[in-house]
Write an enzyme that holds these catalytic residues in place. Structure first.
Site, PDB file in Angstrom:
ATOM      1  N   GLU A 191     -37.310  54.847  31.392  1.00 30.81           N
ATOM      2  CA  GLU A 191     -37.351  53.354  30.343  1.00 30.81           C
ATOM      3  C   GLU A 191     -35.677  53.714  29.659  1.00 30.81           C
ATOM      4  OE1 GLU A 191     -40.173  51.465  28.624  1.00 30.81           O
ATOM      5  OE2 GLU A 191     -41.621  51.115  30.385  1.00 30.81           O
ATOM      6  N   LYS A 247     -27.393  44.776  52.147  1.00 28.93           N
ATOM      7  CA  LYS A 247     -27.721  43.809  53.353  1.00 28.93           C
ATOM      8  C   LYS A 247     -26.230  44.674  53.787  1.00 28.93           C
ATOM      9  CE  LYS A 247     -29.386  39.845  50.970  1.00 28.93           C
ATOM     10  NZ  LYS A 247     -29.785  38.201  49.843  1.00 28.93           N
TER      11      LYS A 247
HETATM   12  C1  LIG Z   1     -30.585  38.119  49.220  1.00 28.14           C
HETATM   13  C2  LIG Z   1     -29.523  37.186  47.763  1.00 28.14           C
HETATM   14  C3  LIG Z   1     -30.032  37.396  46.908  1.00 28.14           C
HETATM   15  C4  LIG Z   1     -31.977  38.110  46.425  1.00 28.14           C
HETATM   16  O1  LIG Z   1     -31.865  38.592  46.083  1.00 28.14           O
HETATM   17  P1  LIG Z   1     -33.527  39.830  46.496  1.00 28.14           P
HETATM   18  O2  LIG Z   1     -33.473  40.843  46.899  1.00 28.14           O
HETATM   19  O3  LIG Z   1     -34.004  38.348  48.120  1.00 28.14           O
HETATM   20  O4  LIG Z   1     -33.794  39.086  45.397  1.00 28.14           O
HETATM   21  C5  LIG Z   1     -29.928  36.064  45.792  1.00 28.14           C
HETATM   22  N1  LIG Z   1     -28.250  35.667  46.290  1.00 28.14           N
HETATM   23  C6  LIG Z   1     -27.988  35.588  46.743  1.00 28.14           C
HETATM   24  C7  LIG Z   1     -26.266  35.233  47.497  1.00 28.14           C
HETATM   25  C8  LIG Z   1     -28.396  36.312  48.203  1.00 28.14           C
HETATM   26  O5  LIG Z   1     -28.328  36.442  48.953  1.00 28.14           O
END
Ligand SMILES: *Cc1c(COP(=O)(O)O)cnc(C)c1O
Length: 423
Positions: free
Chosen positions: A48, A220
């Site tokens: 932390e 992503k």
């Molecule tokens: C995927 C995504 C998120 C959220 O991400 P998580 O890891 O699923 O919580 C937030 N904003 C946008 C634009 C996204 O594409």
């Protein structure tokens, strides 16, 4: 003790990915080096705080891991400050609100129906509950309506505006968005989660130096582990001083929002894997990769257009396609299911002005990041479009869908997952 149950399920999931085509545009396949960091002893460690300022002993190596991740992020995006601790994209966005506005303040984001994310002010999300959320949307043509958005900002005077999407196939004009945010002196937050890999590759303009804060997931198009990064400019202030909400204090405000504001111990294995992904993203090969994602998406869009598919905005500038299936006499959920049985994974999605509800929408969303990681190029997009078209025509004909899946599986043997992991 070997856990046969979980091992078997991991193997089945790996086989599912290997034998099919992952076309959900928010997904990707990570490198063996990213997986190695994720599956390491770093997950055992509590730390932390931030490097050099921890509440636990034994942090000398995890400090170095986090500093590497931060330095690589700063260098890659050209910003002063990076926080690599958010557990995922949604908590990163939560931290930004927590840092910059108070409950009840007016905030703005793109409506979920039009491609925005839940955390951008959806009424049933924390962002639409704790804050007074106003939503903007696209025009009938599917493009973000900048003029209408400017009028809305002038009338509503939001304090913070989120820009970013999960299902928007076109480029964001950051300079224009900056001018719109300035109409009400609002913080401009660029949530580039979907397009960060494209930005790094130069295939989409960067909001760095234009937006006040950038949030992004790392799993992503960036092709890292699940996780997120928050980027901004400014100067870290004296840790003991109160930080006013000024641009110069953004690094301090963001860091304090993550901890002690929202989170406890960082996920060090995840931080290490993010550092690995950032290093990979800084290579010339990654630039090629990002450009190829877009070439593939454009090629796929052209083939599907030729087959009579209605693409929202008529095509794509980025990694994804949004298809309105109304003219194909098939609902989004039915298409998702048919394609899944054919070994092609996509997801049902609303289209702008969708007359149908979000859990049973008119369209599907699909993209090329994961296929491009496996080495598919424009030449293969013709074949992929044919399979998509045949599966959608086959509807619920199990025999036809199974036959397509066999062809897909045979095809994928030439395009193994990274590192040649094949089940
Ligand atoms: C995927 C995504 C998120 C959220 O991400 P998580 O890891 O699923 O919580 C937030 N904003 C946008 C634009 C996204 O594409």
């Amino acid at each position: 003790m070997i856990d046969e149950d979980i091992r078997a399920l991991i193997e089945l999931e790996t086989k599912r990915q290997t034998d099919g085509l992952e076309m959900i545009p928010s997904e990707n396949h990570t490198s063996p080096e990213v997986l190695n960091a994720l599956g390491s002893r770093l997950t055992d460690k509590y730390s932390e705080g931030y490097p050099g300022m921890r509440y636990y002993g034994g942090c000398e190596f995890v400090d170095k891991v986090e500093n590497l991740a931060r330095d690589r992020a700063k260098a890659l995006f050209g910003v002063d400050h990076a926080n690599v601790q958010p557990y995922s994209g949604s908590p990163a966005n939560m931290a930004v609100y927590y840092a910059l506005v108070d409950p009840g303040d007016k905030i703005m984001g793109m409506a979920l129906y039009f491609g925005g994310h839940m955390t951008h002010g959806l009424k049933v999300n924390f962002s639409g509950t704790y804050y007074n959320s106003v939503q903007y949307q696209t025009g009938k043509d599917g493009y973000l309506d900048y003029e209408e958005m400017a009028k809305q900002v002038e009338a509503e005077k939001p304090k913070l505006i989120f820009v970013g999407a999960t299902a928007y196939p076109r480029i964001f004009d950051w300079q224009k968005l900056r001018e719109i945010a300035d109409l009400s002196n609002a913080w401009l937050i660029a949530d580039t989660s979907h397009i960060t890999g494209l930005i790094v590759a130069g295939a989409h303009p960067s909001p760095a130096g234009i937006a006040d804060v950038i949030t992004t997931t790392t799993h992503k198009t960036l092709r890292g582990p699940r996780g997120a990064i928050i980027l901004c400019n400014g100067n870290p202030s004296n840790p003991l001083k109160k930080a006013e909400r000024t641009k110069d204090n953004l690094p301090t405000l963001i860091d304090r929002a993550i901890i002690p504001g929202l989170q406890g111990g960082p996920h060090n294995h995840q931080t290490a894997a993010i550092a690995v992904a950032l290093r990979e993203a800084a290579t010339p090969e990654f630039k090629e990769y990002g450009l190829q994602i877009v070439k593939n998406a454009k090629a796929l869009a052209a083939h599907l257009n030729d087959k009579g598919y209605q693409l929202v905005t008529g095509g794509t500038d980025n990694h994804l396609l949004l298809i309105d299936l109304t003219n194909k006499k098939l609902k989004g959920a039915e298409a998702e299911q048919a394609l899944s049985k054919a070994g092609i994974t996509v997801n049902k999605n609303t289209v702008p002005f969708d007359p149908r509800p979000p859990f049973d929408p008119s369209g599907i969303r699909l993209g090329t990041p994961a296929l491009t990681t496996r080495g598919l190029k424009e030449a293969e997009m013709d074949q992929v479009a044919n399979w998509i078209d045949r599966a959608i025509a086959a509807k619920s004909d199990e025999a036809k869908l199974g036959a397509i899946h066999s062809e897909v599986t045979e095809f994928t043997k030439a395009f193994p997952l990274p590192g040649g992991v094949n089940g």
